[in-house]
Design a protein around this motif. Structure first.
Motif, short mmCIF file in Angstrom:
data_model
loop_
_atom_site.label_atom_id
_atom_site.label_comp_id
_atom_site.label_asym_id
_atom_site.label_seq_id
_atom_site.Cartn_x
_atom_site.Cartn_y
_atom_site.Cartn_z
N THR A 41 4.26 2.26 -3.83
CA THR A 41 4.14 3.36 -2.86
C THR A 41 2.83 4.11 -3.02
O THR A 41 2.76 5.31 -2.77
CB THR A 41 5.31 4.35 -3.04
OG1 THR A 41 5.24 4.90 -4.36
CG2 THR A 41 6.64 3.68 -2.83
N PHE A 43 -0.01 4.33 -1.41
CA PHE A 43 -0.61 5.02 -0.27
C PHE A 43 0.43 5.61 0.67
O PHE A 43 0.14 5.85 1.84
CB PHE A 43 -1.55 4.08 0.47
CG PHE A 43 -2.75 3.71 -0.34
CD1 PHE A 43 -3.73 4.64 -0.59
CD2 PHE A 43 -2.87 2.44 -0.88
CE1 PHE A 43 -4.84 4.32 -1.36
CE2 PHE A 43 -3.98 2.11 -1.64
CZ PHE A 43 -4.96 3.05 -1.88
N SER A 44 1.62 5.86 0.16
CA SER A 44 2.63 6.54 0.98
C SER A 44 2.29 8.03 1.04
O SER A 44 1.64 8.57 0.15
CB SER A 44 4.02 6.37 0.36
OG SER A 44 4.38 5.01 0.37
N PRO A 45 2.75 8.71 2.08
CA PRO A 45 2.48 10.15 2.15
C PRO A 45 3.09 10.88 0.95
O PRO A 45 4.15 10.50 0.45
CB PRO A 45 3.17 10.58 3.45
CG PRO A 45 3.26 9.34 4.25
CD PRO A 45 3.42 8.23 3.26
N LYS A 68 -1.68 13.50 7.69
CA LYS A 68 -1.09 12.33 7.03
C LYS A 68 -2.11 11.63 6.14
O LYS A 68 -1.78 11.20 5.03
CB LYS A 68 -0.54 11.35 8.06
CG LYS A 68 0.69 11.84 8.78
CD LYS A 68 1.15 10.84 9.80
CE LYS A 68 2.29 11.37 10.62
NZ LYS A 68 2.73 10.43 11.63
N THR A 69 -3.35 11.54 6.60
CA THR A 69 -4.40 10.89 5.80
C THR A 69 -4.66 11.68 4.52
O THR A 69 -4.77 11.10 3.43
CB THR A 69 -5.70 10.76 6.62
OG1 THR A 69 -5.40 10.03 7.81
CG2 THR A 69 -6.76 10.03 5.83
N SER A 71 -2.58 13.70 3.07
CA SER A 71 -1.38 13.57 2.24
C SER A 71 -1.36 12.23 1.51
O SER A 71 -0.99 12.15 0.34
CB SER A 71 -0.13 13.72 3.11
OG SER A 71 1.02 13.50 2.35
N ARG A 72 -1.77 11.18 2.18
CA ARG A 72 -1.82 9.86 1.54
C ARG A 72 -2.89 9.84 0.44
O ARG A 72 -2.68 9.26 -0.62
CB ARG A 72 -2.12 8.77 2.57
CG ARG A 72 -0.95 8.51 3.48
CD ARG A 72 -1.31 7.47 4.54
NE ARG A 72 -0.33 7.42 5.59
CZ ARG A 72 0.76 6.65 5.56
NH1 ARG A 72 0.97 5.88 4.52
NH2 ARG A 72 1.62 6.67 6.55
N ALA A 76 -2.12 9.21 -3.43
CA ALA A 76 -2.75 8.11 -4.16
C ALA A 76 -3.39 8.63 -5.45
O ALA A 76 -3.27 8.00 -6.51
CB ALA A 76 -3.78 7.41 -3.29
#
Length: 127
Positions: A41, A43-45, A68-69, A71-72, A76
């Protein structure tokens, strides 16, 4: 006969049990840090409440995309630091557990070595 039975257990069933305990401790540490799940997971939010689809104007959708970007990216970074910490802990634990297994193998020889050193007359010099 008693000594042979103890040694056969020490290097047989006892050794297998010790290796099993070491394996279980390493697996527990890997499970504690959830390294496999964090990699899956990566690159999951990260802690995003509204990660679903957004409807609205282009500005609202663009803002949601950047949210979202970001958050990802934060997710990460946090996951990579946690994975790195888990790998470092597992590395040092592997060294420590390897020393434990080596000591397990050599421990029955310590009384014999002590007896030989006693007969020879060697004594440690503390000061």
């Amino acid at each position: 006969m008693f000594l042979v039975g103890k040694l056969s257990w020490w290097y047989g069933g006892g050794w297998k049990a010790q290796v099993r305990r070491v394996r279980d401790r390493l697996a527990a540490t890997a499970g504690y840090f959830s390294i496999g799940q964090l990699l899956a997971t990566l690159f999951s939010p990260f802690r995003q409440i509204s990660a679903g689809s957004v409807t609205g104007s282009a500005g609202v959708q663009l803002r949601a995309f950047f949210d979202k970007t970001l958050s990802r990216f934060i997710g990460a970074v946090v996951r990579l630091f946690t994975i790195f910490a888990g790998i470092v802990v597992l590395f040092f634990q592997c060294i420590f557990e390897g020393v434990i297994l080596i000591i397990w193998l050599l421990l029955p020889a310590f009384p014999v070595v002590g007896l030989i050193l006693f007969v020879v007359g060697w004594a440690p010099k503390w000061m």
